[in-house]
Enzyme design. Structure first.
Site, PDB file in Angstrom:
ATOM      1  N   LYS A   9      63.380  46.387  32.122  1.00  0.00           N
ATOM      2  CA  LYS A   9      62.816  45.140  32.625  1.00  0.00           C
ATOM      3  C   LYS A   9      62.854  44.061  31.530  1.00  0.00           C
ATOM      4  CE  LYS A   9      59.777  47.621  35.841  1.00  0.00           C
ATOM      5  NZ  LYS A   9      58.374  47.945  36.170  1.00  0.00           N
ATOM      6  N   TYR A  93      61.971  45.348  45.422  1.00  0.00           N
ATOM      7  CA  TYR A  93      60.586  45.816  45.507  1.00  0.00           C
ATOM      8  C   TYR A  93      59.994  45.650  46.909  1.00  0.00           C
ATOM      9  CZ  TYR A  93      60.038  46.752  40.501  1.00  0.00           C
ATOM     10  OH  TYR A  93      60.137  47.284  39.227  1.00  0.00           O
ATOM     11  N   PHE A 101      49.794  42.381  43.923  1.00  0.00           N
ATOM     12  CA  PHE A 101      50.506  41.986  42.698  1.00  0.00           C
ATOM     13  C   PHE A 101      51.989  41.688  42.943  1.00  0.00           C
ATOM     14  CE2 PHE A 101      50.340  46.666  42.907  1.00  0.00           C
ATOM     15  CZ  PHE A 101      51.696  46.979  42.873  1.00  0.00           C
ATOM     16  N   ARG A 129      61.953  60.000  35.521  1.00  0.00           N
ATOM     17  CA  ARG A 129      60.577  59.489  35.631  1.00  0.00           C
ATOM     18  C   ARG A 129      59.703  60.078  34.520  1.00  0.00           C
ATOM     19  NH1 ARG A 129      58.921  55.565  39.515  1.00  0.00           N
ATOM     20  NH2 ARG A 129      56.967  56.684  39.805  1.00  0.00           N
ATOM     21  N   THR A 135      53.335  55.134  35.650  1.00  0.00           N
ATOM     22  CA  THR A 135      53.380  53.696  35.948  1.00  0.00           C
ATOM     23  C   THR A 135      52.409  52.904  35.076  1.00  0.00           C
ATOM     24  OG1 THR A 135      53.921  54.250  38.236  1.00  0.00           O
ATOM     25  CG2 THR A 135      53.126  52.015  37.816  1.00  0.00           C
ATOM     26  N   ARG A 146      57.111  54.502  28.323  1.00  0.00           N
ATOM     27  CA  ARG A 146      55.923  53.673  28.570  1.00  0.00           C
ATOM     28  C   ARG A 146      54.743  54.109  27.711  1.00  0.00           C
ATOM     29  NH1 ARG A 146      56.492  53.824  35.136  1.00  0.00           N
ATOM     30  NH2 ARG A 146      57.757  51.957  35.440  1.00  0.00           N
ATOM     31  N   ASN A 156      55.504  47.015  31.904  1.00  0.00           N
ATOM     32  CA  ASN A 156      55.721  48.428  31.574  1.00  0.00           C
ATOM     33  C   ASN A 156      57.179  48.791  31.309  1.00  0.00           C
ATOM     34  OD1 ASN A 156      56.552  48.339  34.193  1.00  0.00           O
ATOM     35  ND2 ASN A 156      55.178  49.931  34.955  1.00  0.00           N
ATOM     36  N   HIS A 159      62.091  50.566  34.761  1.00  0.00           N
ATOM     37  CA  HIS A 159      61.985  51.065  36.136  1.00  0.00           C
ATOM     38  C   HIS A 159      62.850  52.311  36.304  1.00  0.00           C
ATOM     39  CE1 HIS A 159      62.300  51.143  40.570  1.00  0.00           C
ATOM     40  NE2 HIS A 159      63.585  51.394  40.349  1.00  0.00           N
ATOM     41  N   GLU A 170      68.711  52.045  45.923  1.00  0.00           N
ATOM     42  CA  GLU A 170      68.702  51.090  44.802  1.00  0.00           C
ATOM     43  C   GLU A 170      70.090  50.974  44.172  1.00  0.00           C
ATOM     44  OE1 GLU A 170      65.457  52.535  42.369  1.00  0.00           O
ATOM     45  OE2 GLU A 170      63.963  51.896  43.837  1.00  0.00           O
TER      46      GLU A 170
HETATM   47  P1  IDP Z   1      56.886  52.645  39.168  1.00  0.00           P
HETATM   48  O1  IDP Z   1      57.590  51.500  38.471  1.00  0.00           O
HETATM   49  O2  IDP Z   1      56.308  53.604  38.159  1.00  0.00           O
HETATM   50  O3  IDP Z   1      57.736  53.316  40.201  1.00  0.00           O
HETATM   51  P2  IDP Z   1      55.475  51.369  41.372  1.00  0.00           P
HETATM   52  O4  IDP Z   1      54.191  51.820  41.954  1.00  0.00           O
HETATM   53  O5  IDP Z   1      56.725  51.560  42.161  1.00  0.00           O
HETATM   54  O6  IDP Z   1      55.615  52.026  39.915  1.00  0.00           O
HETATM   55  O7  IDP Z   1      55.307  49.822  41.029  1.00  0.00           O
HETATM   56  C1  IDP Z   1      56.408  49.054  40.663  1.00  0.00           C
HETATM   57  C2  IDP Z   1      56.017  48.169  39.514  1.00  0.00           C
HETATM   58  O8  IDP Z   1      55.011  47.267  39.929  1.00  0.00           O
HETATM   59  C3  IDP Z   1      55.396  48.899  38.327  1.00  0.00           C
HETATM   60  O9  IDP Z   1      56.350  49.489  37.460  1.00  0.00           O
HETATM   61  C4  IDP Z   1      54.637  47.800  37.660  1.00  0.00           C
HETATM   62  O10 IDP Z   1      55.495  46.975  36.855  1.00  0.00           O
HETATM   63  C5  IDP Z   1      54.163  46.979  38.843  1.00  0.00           C
HETATM   64  N1  IDP Z   1      52.787  47.343  39.203  1.00  0.00           N
HETATM   65  C6  IDP Z   1      52.372  48.496  39.772  1.00  0.00           C
HETATM   66  N2  IDP Z   1      51.036  48.485  39.956  1.00  0.00           N
HETATM   67  C7  IDP Z   1      50.607  47.303  39.476  1.00  0.00           C
HETATM   68  C8  IDP Z   1      49.314  46.687  39.384  1.00  0.00           C
HETATM   69  O11 IDP Z   1      48.279  47.253  39.774  1.00  0.00           O
HETATM   70  N3  IDP Z   1      49.276  45.430  38.838  1.00  0.00           N
HETATM   71  C9  IDP Z   1      50.375  44.781  38.404  1.00  0.00           C
HETATM   72  N4  IDP Z   1      51.608  45.314  38.476  1.00  0.00           N
HETATM   73  C10 IDP Z   1      51.721  46.563  39.001  1.00  0.00           C
HETATM   74 MG    MG Z   2      58.485  52.602  41.982  1.00  0.00          MG
END
Ligand code: IDP
Ligand code: MG
Length: 193
Positions: A9, A93, A101, A129, A135, A146, A156, A159, A170
């Site tokens: 990212k 997304y 968010f 992962r 996450t 991370r 973070n 992805h 994807e």
């Molecule tokens: P992942 O990236 O570990 O698969 P997902 O739940 O798919 O996690 O969420 C996608 C991205 O959205 C996360 O990597 C993070 O950057 C962002 N995200 C997830 N939860 C939150 C939140 O509670 N606040 C702000 N951003 C979030």
């Molecule tokens: Mg995800």
């Protein structure tokens, strides 16, 4: 073999994880020069040298993330350094569009260039992962990308596809032109079959 979509990212690109440029130059001058040369050559192929220069700098910064997947025994099947359009980020997304968010997440992903990759190997989705970590960075184990390099869930760094099926979706979205066909000569030393 299984494939996954991995994206560094914008914060991951900007922060130069693990290998700040000066350290890379003193500790790994050959690699630094090679990366610069690749960047320069890509600049010649691209319409502008500036793109190549940015690519060179970015390769220096993302090298350690790529190394983690490479050293594990996974194969890089595609990679590109690019800026993402808002509508494209929204599509990537789409499953999270109902989340509070979502708008912030889209702005984050389009805030700078990203590195999009496809990695292939046995169980690469799940293991990818694990290499990336949870996450929420405060829940990510030390030793994960991370866990070692992020603080905020909204910053973070990286992805990774969360299932084989989503990986396929994807990959089709990010690399509609297909992937490189190749097999490492080391394959029999890493995999049984
Ligand atoms: P992942 O990236 O570990 O698969 P997902 O739940 O798919 O996690 O969420 C996608 C991205 O959205 C996360 O990597 C993070 O950057 C962002 N995200 C997830 N939860 C939150 C939140 O509670 N606040 C702000 N951003 C979030
Ligand atoms: Mg995800």
């Amino acid at each position: 073999m299984e494939q996954t979509f991995i994206m560094i990212k914008p914060d991951g690109v900007q922060r130069g994880l693990v290998s700040p440029i000066p350290r890379l130059y003193t500790e790994q001058p050959l690699r630094a020069c090679l990366n610069l040369a690749i960047g320069f050559c890509s600049g010649l192929l691209e319409p502008s040298l500036i793109i190549g220069f940015v690519f060179a700098i970015s390769l220096l910064q993302i090298g350690d993330i790529i190394s983690r997947f490479e050293k594990k025994g996974y194969y890089l099947k595609a990679m590109k350094f690019m800026n993402v359009e808002k509508s494209f980020a929204q599509q990537h997304y789409a499953d999270l569009s109902a989340q509070p968010f979502f708008a912030k997440l889209v702005d984050y992903i389009i805030s700078g260039p990203v590195v999009a990759m496809v990695w292939e190997g046995k169980d690469v989705v799940l293991t990818g992962r694990r290499i990336i970590g949870a996450t929420r960075p405060w829940e990510a184990a030390p030793g994960t990308i991370r866990g070692d390099h992020a603080v905020e869930v909204s910053r973070n760094v990286i992805h990774g596809s969360d299932s084989v099926e989503n990986g396929k979706k994807e990959i089709a979205l990010w690399f509609p032109g297909g992937l490189a066909e190749w097999k490492s000569n080391l394959h029999p030393w890493i995999y049984e079959n």
